[in-house]
Write an enzyme that holds these catalytic residues in place. Structure first.
Site, short mmCIF file in Angstrom:
data_model
loop_
_atom_site.label_atom_id
_atom_site.label_comp_id
_atom_site.label_asym_id
_atom_site.label_seq_id
_atom_site.Cartn_x
_atom_site.Cartn_y
_atom_site.Cartn_z
N LEU A 120 -76.00 103.74 -8.25
CA LEU A 120 -75.10 102.33 -8.03
C LEU A 120 -74.83 102.57 -6.37
O LEU A 120 -74.59 101.39 -5.90
CB LEU A 120 -73.87 102.51 -8.87
N GLY A 121 -74.53 103.74 -5.91
CA GLY A 121 -74.15 103.84 -4.37
C GLY A 121 -74.29 105.19 -4.15
O GLY A 121 -74.16 105.96 -4.88
N THR A 154 -67.43 100.24 -7.16
CA THR A 154 -68.68 101.34 -6.56
C THR A 154 -68.31 101.45 -5.23
O THR A 154 -67.98 102.53 -4.67
CB THR A 154 -69.83 100.65 -6.94
N GLU A 158 -67.17 104.58 -3.19
CA GLU A 158 -67.92 105.06 -2.17
C GLU A 158 -66.89 105.26 -0.89
O GLU A 158 -67.38 106.18 0.12
CB GLU A 158 -69.30 104.40 -2.02
N HIS A 161 -64.93 108.33 -0.62
CA HIS A 161 -65.79 109.25 -0.17
C HIS A 161 -65.86 109.16 1.42
O HIS A 161 -65.69 110.15 2.19
CB HIS A 161 -66.88 109.46 -0.54
N TRP A 169 -62.77 115.61 -10.34
CA TRP A 169 -62.98 116.90 -11.23
C TRP A 169 -63.53 118.05 -10.14
O TRP A 169 -63.73 119.11 -10.67
CB TRP A 169 -63.77 116.62 -12.42
N ASP A 177 -60.23 119.27 -6.17
CA ASP A 177 -60.49 118.03 -5.31
C ASP A 177 -59.65 118.06 -4.01
O ASP A 177 -60.04 117.47 -3.19
CB ASP A 177 -60.48 116.58 -6.01
N THR A 182 -53.50 115.02 -8.10
CA THR A 182 -54.64 114.67 -9.14
C THR A 182 -54.86 115.89 -9.98
O THR A 182 -54.95 116.87 -9.46
CB THR A 182 -55.73 114.40 -8.60
N ASP A 218 -65.87 100.35 -14.08
CA ASP A 218 -64.93 99.56 -13.06
C ASP A 218 -63.70 99.02 -13.71
O ASP A 218 -62.50 99.28 -13.21
CB ASP A 218 -65.92 98.37 -12.64
ZN ZN Z 1 -68.73 109.77 -5.96
CA CA Z 2 -56.19 117.73 -7.77
#
Ligand code: ZN
Ligand code: CA
Length: 343
Positions: A120-121, A154, A158, A161, A169, A177, A182, A218
């Site tokens: 997807l990306g 998406t 991205e 990131h 996770w 993370d 979280t 989404d």
């Molecule tokens: Zn990702």
């Molecule tokens: Ca965390």
């Protein structure tokens, strides 16, 4: 509010991949809503996580000026002989059938095209090679296209990131993370979970499967956390890997918080009427001359009209403006006055 100029490189082999400007604008709108927590589905964030949900105070604008200083729509279109691009970054190279990046210190580069292998990306991380910096999104999940990944998340994911966020996770069983607020979770979420999904001792809330950095569909994601927002924003501090973008003037940016709603009785320097406008907008200055320049911006913050006003009341033709929301800014004032075109 951090405003990031964006260039979208559209690579197309078939006409359907030559996505419309409307589709691109829809995606920019989605990004702005998600990163300002103005997304309509914010209300779906479970109660237990609601206090952690963040307005990241980051906004995106299609560039108004290209690297040579020339006006641009912020969209570059290029036909390519490549059927499918991989994740090998060929899409980011004109020589290889893609399109070269614009200066990564001044733009967020987004490439769209046909991607192989169900991808997807993908994104580059902060601190990588400038000519490969940015995100790549498959053309049919860019914007509001419908389907499980058709709500533009998406790109939200991205760009997360690209702004230094990791998967929720931690990319390993019950991984970390690097974000305190979280909860840990065993693995990526799939589809559209509901209720409490417990794993890795993450009681009472369970997994935060509605986080944009999970793999959930989404329509079932709706939040970044305060910790994620803080991590993204740290990149823009002095010495941070995205600091240079702060001084980029390649887009006209109006932070939404500066907008004055004409319905509010705030003492502004101008009055706009009628509002909505059908073709002529009258603008009255409440101050003494000199009046100076005004600029009209569309809802993406792009300048669409620039005028010099010499009278205390001006009649501006808006007949060439499409229906929608616009903002007027006077001189170097940071304030913007909203009006609507409706005919
Ligand atoms: Zn990702
Ligand atoms: Ca965390």
């Amino acid at each position: 509010v951090i405003v990031i100029p964006v260039v979208v490189h559209v690579l197309y082999n078939k006409e359907e991949q030559n996505i419309s400007a409307d589709q691109i604008r829809a995606q920019i709108d989605i990004l702005n809503k998600d990163y300002r927590r103005q997304n309509a589905d914010a209300q779906l964030t479970p109660e237990v996580f609601r206090d952690l949900a963040a307005d990241a105070r980051i906004e995106f604008r299609l560039a108004s000026e290209d690297p040579k200083g020339m006006p641009t729509s912020g969209i570059v279109r290029k036909k390519t002989t490549i059927d499918f691009f991989g994740t090998d970054d060929r899409i980011k190279s004109s020589r290889m059938g893609g399109d070269d990046a614009w200066d990564a210190d001044q733009y967020l580069n987004i490439w769209t095209g046909n991607l192989a292998g169900g991808v997807l990306g993908y994104a580059s991380l902060p601190g990588g090679s400038p000519d490969k910096d940015g995100v790549v999104i498959r053309y049919n999940v860019f914007g509001n296209t419908g389907g499980a990944f058709g709500k533009g998340r998406t790109a939200t994911h991205e760009i997360g990131h690209w702004l230094g966020l990791r998967h929720i996770w931690g990319d390993t069983r019950c991984g970390d993370d690097g974000i305190d607020d979280t909860p840990p979770q065993v693995a990526p979420s799939r589809g559209c979970p509901s209720g409490v999904q417990a794993s890795c001792d993450n009681a009472p809330g369970g997994s935060m499967y509605m986080n944009f950095m999970d793999f959930t569909n989404d329509e079932c994601t709706n939040m970044f956390t305060l910790g994620q927002a803080q991590k993204m924003r740290l990149l823009f501090n002095e010495g941070g890997l995205r600091h240079a973008l702060l001084s980029s003037a390649r887009a006209d940016g109006i932070p939404l918080e500066d907008v004055i709603d004409p319905a509010a009785p705030a003492p502004g320097e101008i009055k706009l009427y009628p509002n909505p406008s059908t073709g002529t907008l009258n603008l009255r200055f409440n101050a003494d001359p000199p009046y100076g320049d005004i600029v009209i911006y569309n809802h993406l913050g792009q300048a669409v009209k620039q005028l010099r006003i010499t009278e205390s009341v001006a009649h501006i033709s808006t007949i060439d403006l499409a229906n929608g929301v616009y903002y007027v800014r006077v001189g170097s004032s940071k304030r913007a006055y909203k009006f609507i075109m409706a005919r």
